[in-house]
Design a protein around this motif. Structure first.
Motif, short mmCIF file in Angstrom:
data_model
loop_
_atom_site.label_atom_id
_atom_site.label_comp_id
_atom_site.label_asym_id
_atom_site.label_seq_id
_atom_site.Cartn_x
_atom_site.Cartn_y
_atom_site.Cartn_z
N VAL A 287 0.80 -1.36 0.16
CA VAL A 287 0.00 0.11 -0.06
C VAL A 287 0.80 1.29 -0.11
CG1 VAL A 287 -1.67 1.31 1.29
CG2 VAL A 287 -1.87 -1.20 1.17
N ARG B 127 -0.65 4.58 -0.45
CA ARG B 127 -1.48 5.61 0.18
C ARG B 127 -2.88 5.22 -0.16
NH1 ARG B 127 0.65 7.24 -4.69
NH2 ARG B 127 -0.99 7.88 -6.39
N MET B 128 -3.66 6.17 0.58
CA MET B 128 -5.13 6.28 0.59
C MET B 128 -5.33 7.00 -0.69
SD MET B 128 -8.08 8.17 2.84
CE MET B 128 -7.45 7.11 4.27
N TYR C 89 -13.41 3.48 1.14
CA TYR C 89 -11.80 3.98 1.21
C TYR C 89 -11.25 3.14 -0.04
CZ TYR C 89 -12.38 6.27 5.59
OH TYR C 89 -12.85 7.23 6.67
N TRP D 189 -7.53 2.17 -1.75
CA TRP D 189 -6.25 2.10 -1.11
C TRP D 189 -5.22 1.69 -2.62
CZ3 TRP D 189 -4.76 3.95 3.52
CH2 TRP D 189 -5.66 4.14 4.40
N LYS D 190 -4.32 2.48 -3.04
CA LYS D 190 -3.63 2.21 -4.11
C LYS D 190 -2.19 1.43 -3.73
CE LYS D 190 -2.02 4.27 -8.48
NZ LYS D 190 -1.65 5.45 -9.31
N PHE E 133 -13.15 -1.48 2.24
CA PHE E 133 -11.90 -0.98 1.93
C PHE E 133 -11.73 -1.52 0.21
CE2 PHE E 133 -8.87 -0.17 5.57
CZ PHE E 133 -9.73 0.81 6.13
N VAL F 1 -8.69 -2.05 -2.85
CA VAL F 1 -7.33 -2.05 -2.91
C VAL F 1 -7.11 -2.29 -4.60
CG1 VAL F 1 -5.30 -3.40 -2.76
CG2 VAL F 1 -6.87 -3.19 -0.89
N HIS G 181 -5.64 11.85 5.15
CA HIS G 181 -5.87 10.92 5.82
C HIS G 181 -7.15 10.84 6.40
CE1 HIS G 181 -4.95 13.86 8.93
NE2 HIS G 181 -5.91 13.41 9.56
N PHE H 254 -2.24 -4.82 5.44
CA PHE H 254 -1.66 -3.79 4.77
C PHE H 254 -0.21 -3.51 5.03
CE2 PHE H 254 -5.47 -1.03 3.73
CZ PHE H 254 -5.99 -2.10 2.69
N GLN I 63 -1.82 7.78 7.91
CA GLN I 63 -2.88 7.46 6.66
C GLN I 63 -3.93 6.91 7.27
OE1 GLN I 63 -1.03 5.58 3.14
NE2 GLN I 63 0.57 4.90 4.35
#
Length: 309
Positions: free
Chosen positions: A3, A5-6, A69, A71-72, A118, A120, A153, A172, A203
């Motif tokens: 991960v 970042r968000m 959310y 997550w990249k 979440f 991803v 964040h 994560f 984050q």
């Protein structure tokens, strides 16, 4: 790295016209897309001026609070790795396809122990920053409102902070930079944790409270002067301010907390120290939580502990 970042916060708002006035006119985000969900709800997608991916904030009309959310991750293979770790942790994981989220590639989706969704992913359409990458200026000449550069964040609540902390660590690869505990003993109860996977001070933060709730999501600013200017602009635009400008003991960041027209709490955040995985975690005890959250006032206001969406 896993991960990075968000990537995005997707939140609900009660009135899209009012929300757009706030997030575009006051916050200075750039609209990149709008559409309607299969259920007929309006959606608008935004990015900050220093973000290069297609969007970092999604607004969906029809309520309040966080929808999910994103997550990249750094590599495509990280998606499979996180999926395996999530299943080992006991989470139910489903695949999402390219196009499920506009301009976002294939990935996975799961519900966390805190009952937050979440997602991803690795691929996102790159649209570029507002200053480009060839001999760029330090900021765009014609910023609107506060002109926030980027999403920073979020803080969420859960009935079991310890389990959520373990999930963020095991799945994560996050580590805690700051923690609030009932005591300094080894058998402490964790009542708050601030976590990251990189040098960003946090984050995702998690505190005790109802399942699935949003406390706030935050935008990055450069320094104290930017935070003070943001507060001035909020007053000009009649934005309800929760508290600030002030400073955190936890993270050392400078802050203003405020509300969007739907009642979702936002924050502008500057400063904080550089985080590293081998840096000892800062530990706060519950009796010092007021100073930890609001370093100058040294006490929590009622709204901060009770208003969630």
């Amino acid at each position: 790295m896993g991960v990075m970042r968000m990537g995005y916060a997707h939140v609900k708002v009660t009135d899209m016209t009012e929300a757009k006035n706030h997030y575009n006119g006051t916050m200075g985000l750039y609209e990149t897309h709008s559409d309607v969900t299969p259920d007929g709800a309006k959606r608008v997608f935004y990015k900050g001026w220093d973000e290069w991916d297609h969007h970092s904030v999604v607004l969906e009309e029809g309520g309040v609070g966080v929808v999910k959310y994103g997550w990249k991750v750094e590599h495509e293979a990280d998606i499979d790795d996180i999926e395996a770790k999530a299943r080992t942790f006991g989470l139910t994981v489903e695949r999402m396809s390219k196009g499920d989220n506009p301009e976002i590639g294939d990935g996975i989706r799961f519900v966390t122990p805190s009952e937050h969704v979440f997602e991803v992913y690795h691929q996102a359409t790159a649209v570029g920053t507002e200053v480009g990458t060839h001999n760029p200026e330090v900021f765009p000449r014609h910023l609107v409102g506060i002109g926030v550069p980027a999403l920073d964040h979020s803080l969420i609540t859960t009935g079991d902070v310890g389990t959520m902390e373990r999930m963020l660590s095991d799945v994560f690869g996050f580590y805690a930079t700051e923690r609030v505990q009932t005591s300094l003993d080894d058998d402490h109860e964790c009542v708050g944790t601030w976590m990251t996977s990189n040098n960003q001070i946090h984050q995702m933060a998690v505190i005790g409270g109802p399942q699935g709730k949003l406390h706030h999501f935050a935008f990055r600013l450069e320094d104290w002067n930017s935070v003070g200017r943001a507060a001035d602009l909020m007053t000009m635009d009649d934005v309800p301010i929760d508290i600030g400008p002030t400073r955190h003991g936890i993270t050392r960041g400078q802050t203003v907390y405020f509300f969007d027209p739907s009642g979702n709490r936002n924050e502008v955040f500057a400063g904080g120290y550089l985080a590293f995985p081998d840096r000892p975690t800062n530990v706060w005890t519950v009796d010092q939580l007021g100073k930890g959250i609001f370093y100058h006032d040294r006490e929590l206001n009622e709204r901060f502990t009770t208003v969630l969406t």
